[in-house]
Write an enzyme that holds these catalytic residues in place. Structure first.
Site, PDB file in Angstrom:
ATOM      1  N   GLN A  12       7.876   2.827  -3.382  1.00 55.17           N
ATOM      2  CA  GLN A  12       7.077   1.317  -3.409  1.00 55.17           C
ATOM      3  C   GLN A  12       7.526   0.709  -4.168  1.00 55.17           C
ATOM      4  O   GLN A  12       7.185  -0.429  -4.340  1.00 55.17           O
ATOM      5  CB  GLN A  12       5.358   1.997  -3.790  1.00 55.17           C
ATOM      6  CG  GLN A  12       4.606   2.314  -3.123  1.00 55.17           C
ATOM      7  CD  GLN A  12       3.501   3.023  -3.564  1.00 55.17           C
ATOM      8  OE1 GLN A  12       2.886   2.529  -4.995  1.00 55.17           O
ATOM      9  NE2 GLN A  12       2.636   3.886  -2.639  1.00 55.17           N
ATOM     10  N   HIS A  33       3.863   3.491  -7.462  1.00 55.64           N
ATOM     11  CA  HIS A  33       2.711   2.733  -8.142  1.00 55.64           C
ATOM     12  C   HIS A  33       3.861   1.876  -9.331  1.00 55.64           C
ATOM     13  O   HIS A  33       4.024   2.427 -10.347  1.00 55.64           O
ATOM     14  CB  HIS A  33       2.222   4.000  -9.323  1.00 55.64           C
ATOM     15  CG  HIS A  33       1.279   4.317  -8.436  1.00 55.64           C
ATOM     16  ND1 HIS A  33       0.049   5.376  -8.669  1.00 55.64           N
ATOM     17  CD2 HIS A  33       0.575   4.557  -6.326  1.00 55.64           C
ATOM     18  CE1 HIS A  33      -0.710   5.724  -7.671  1.00 55.64           C
ATOM     19  NE2 HIS A  33      -0.442   5.624  -6.669  1.00 55.64           N
ATOM     20  N   TYR A  44      -8.555   0.880 -20.001  1.00 52.82           N
ATOM     21  CA  TYR A  44      -9.690   0.696 -18.336  1.00 52.82           C
ATOM     22  C   TYR A  44     -10.299   1.519 -18.068  1.00 52.82           C
ATOM     23  O   TYR A  44     -10.731   1.703 -16.860  1.00 52.82           O
ATOM     24  CB  TYR A  44      -8.525  -0.091 -17.536  1.00 52.82           C
ATOM     25  CG  TYR A  44      -9.001  -2.270 -18.246  1.00 52.82           C
ATOM     26  CD1 TYR A  44     -10.077  -2.281 -17.749  1.00 52.82           C
ATOM     27  CD2 TYR A  44      -8.099  -2.327 -19.248  1.00 52.82           C
ATOM     28  CE1 TYR A  44     -10.219  -4.397 -18.442  1.00 52.82           C
ATOM     29  CE2 TYR A  44      -8.028  -3.332 -19.240  1.00 52.82           C
ATOM     30  CZ  TYR A  44      -9.143  -4.687 -19.110  1.00 52.82           C
ATOM     31  OH  TYR A  44      -9.038  -5.612 -19.759  1.00 52.82           O
ATOM     32  N   TYR A  71      -7.052  11.897  -2.392  1.00 52.25           N
ATOM     33  CA  TYR A  71      -7.430  11.279  -1.107  1.00 52.25           C
ATOM     34  C   TYR A  71      -7.252  12.831   0.010  1.00 52.25           C
ATOM     35  O   TYR A  71      -8.145  12.118   0.831  1.00 52.25           O
ATOM     36  CB  TYR A  71      -5.848  11.419  -0.659  1.00 52.25           C
ATOM     37  CG  TYR A  71      -5.244  10.067  -1.448  1.00 52.25           C
ATOM     38  CD1 TYR A  71      -5.824   8.819  -1.443  1.00 52.25           C
ATOM     39  CD2 TYR A  71      -4.125  10.230  -2.640  1.00 52.25           C
ATOM     40  CE1 TYR A  71      -5.145   7.661  -1.666  1.00 52.25           C
ATOM     41  CE2 TYR A  71      -3.946   8.589  -3.075  1.00 52.25           C
ATOM     42  CZ  TYR A  71      -4.190   7.451  -2.748  1.00 52.25           C
ATOM     43  OH  TYR A  71      -4.444   6.198  -3.298  1.00 52.25           O
TER      44      TYR A  71
END
Length: 373
Positions: free
Chosen positions: A89, A153, A257, A268
């Protein structure tokens, strides 16, 4: 370049939110409306970031490492782009012109870089100026450490707040159990710098021993959407959950958070990694998706080009090949509407300076949504 015009009638239907206990389901509505979708920039592989120069031309990042200048139907590759660590990514990611670009000429961009210790790479924020078709005066503002060969990520989005600060996101690099809750490590954070790269004295952890001083929030997973609210001035983000539990959050100084201690997602494989969705000292999202839509790119809708969408938040869906409009009452999501259904795998969505919505689609290019009524 030849432009084509596709006329599409969208049935704008609100998607039922198959959400767990805390968040109320949103009623299904259906409306009929006509739009055209115009191909603007064709033949792009993975257009990750896009921004506009004062002359109306565009700068577009390709994840593979090319920076494209698009003007008058002509694509030109910008020279002197730093070396890109293109893995998984990671690659050449977001790009944003400074709010005062017309006077200072600064362009900000994030990318995966192999600079520094260790094998692999990590996310980096730099800025540069554009001259004679190439980047000049390149300045490195922040480089996350340590490098890793993991391909997950990297984040990453960039936003300015109009007060001299630049915000950017870095994902937790697939190291969920270490990085996001550890303020001595990069990854799984939102960062805030002065626009020249200096660390603000009032950042929340500047006095905490060992903490990364640029951190503004932590406990984030992989934020790939960021925009400033047009009325409140607050920075909003969305971030990928695992399987379910994508979130919309408002960036607040020093907030945690919760990732991965609290989440509405699962592994997954379908197994649980936590049974907690709430904990003292951790901030609840203002909205979450179950099942996941795999959000990427976001923009608030302003102006009068789309009167029915004005004040709403547009979010791209990588998973379901559409853009989702979240209609808002303050900070509360009241309605979900599909826009540009089946347009393709959406990597970014932005409202351009001309007032139109632009959608970056993997394997295709950039299209523009034009209302016809």
């Amino acid at each position: 370049m030849k432009k084509t015009l596709l006329v599409v009638v969208f049935c704008l239907s609100v998607i039922a939110c198959n959400a767990p206990k805390k968040q109320k389901d949103i009623a299904i509505n259906t409306a009929q409306r006509s739009y055209t979708i115009e191909n603007v920039v064709e033949d792009l592989s993975n257009p990750w970031g896009m921004t506009w120069l004062p002359d109306g031309s565009m700068l577009i990042t390709e994840k593979s490492g090319e920076l494209v200048h698009y003007k008058d139907s002509i694509k030109t590759e910008i020279k002197n782009v730093p070396e890109i660590y293109n893995r998984g990514q990671g690659g050449l990611l977001d790009i944003k012109v400074h709010p005062a670009y017309a006077t200072n000429g600064w362009i900000y961009f994030t990318y995966a870089s192999s600079e520094g210790e260790g094998e692999g790479g990590h996310t980096k924020l730099s800025r540069a100026k554009l001259k004679n078709g190439g980047l000049t005066d390149i300045e490195d503002l922040y480089k996350a450490t340590p490098n890793t060969t993991r391909g997950q990520h990297f984040g990453s989005r960039i936003e300015f707040d109009g007060k001299g600060y630049v915000y950017f996101s870095i994902g937790e690099r697939g190291d969920r159990d270490t990085n996001p809750q550890d303020k001595t490590r990069d990854g799984g954070k939102i960062y805030r710098l002065h626009d020249d790269g200096r660390i603000p004295d009032d950042n929340p952890f500047v006095s905490e021993v060992g903490a990364k001083k640029a951190i503004y929030t932590y406990g984030n997973r992989n934020p790939q959407g960021m925009d400033q609210h047009p009325d409140t001035g607050e920075i909003w983000i969305h971030e990928h959950g695992p399987k379910g539990g994508d979130e919309v959050n408002i960036v607040k100084k020093g907030r945690n958070y919760g990732w991965p201690i609290i989440s509405y997602g699962v592994n997954y494989s379908g197994t649980k990694f936590t049974d907690k969705t709430k904990m003292e000292g951790m901030k609840d999202p203002i909205y979450y998706w179950v099942p996941s839509i795999a959000p990427c790119g976001m923009t608030f809708v302003t102006g009068d080009t789309y009167p029915d969408w004005k004040g709403g938040l547009l979010v791209g869906s990588l998973k379901f090949n559409y853009v989702e409009l979240l209609k808002l009452d303050g900070n509360k999501v009241t309605e979900r509407i599909k826009v540009a259904e089946d347009v393709g795998r959406v990597r970014n969505v932005q409202q351009g300076p001309d007032g139109f919505i632009y959608i970056a689609v993997e394997g295709e290019g950039i299209v523009r949504v034009i209302p016809t009524s």
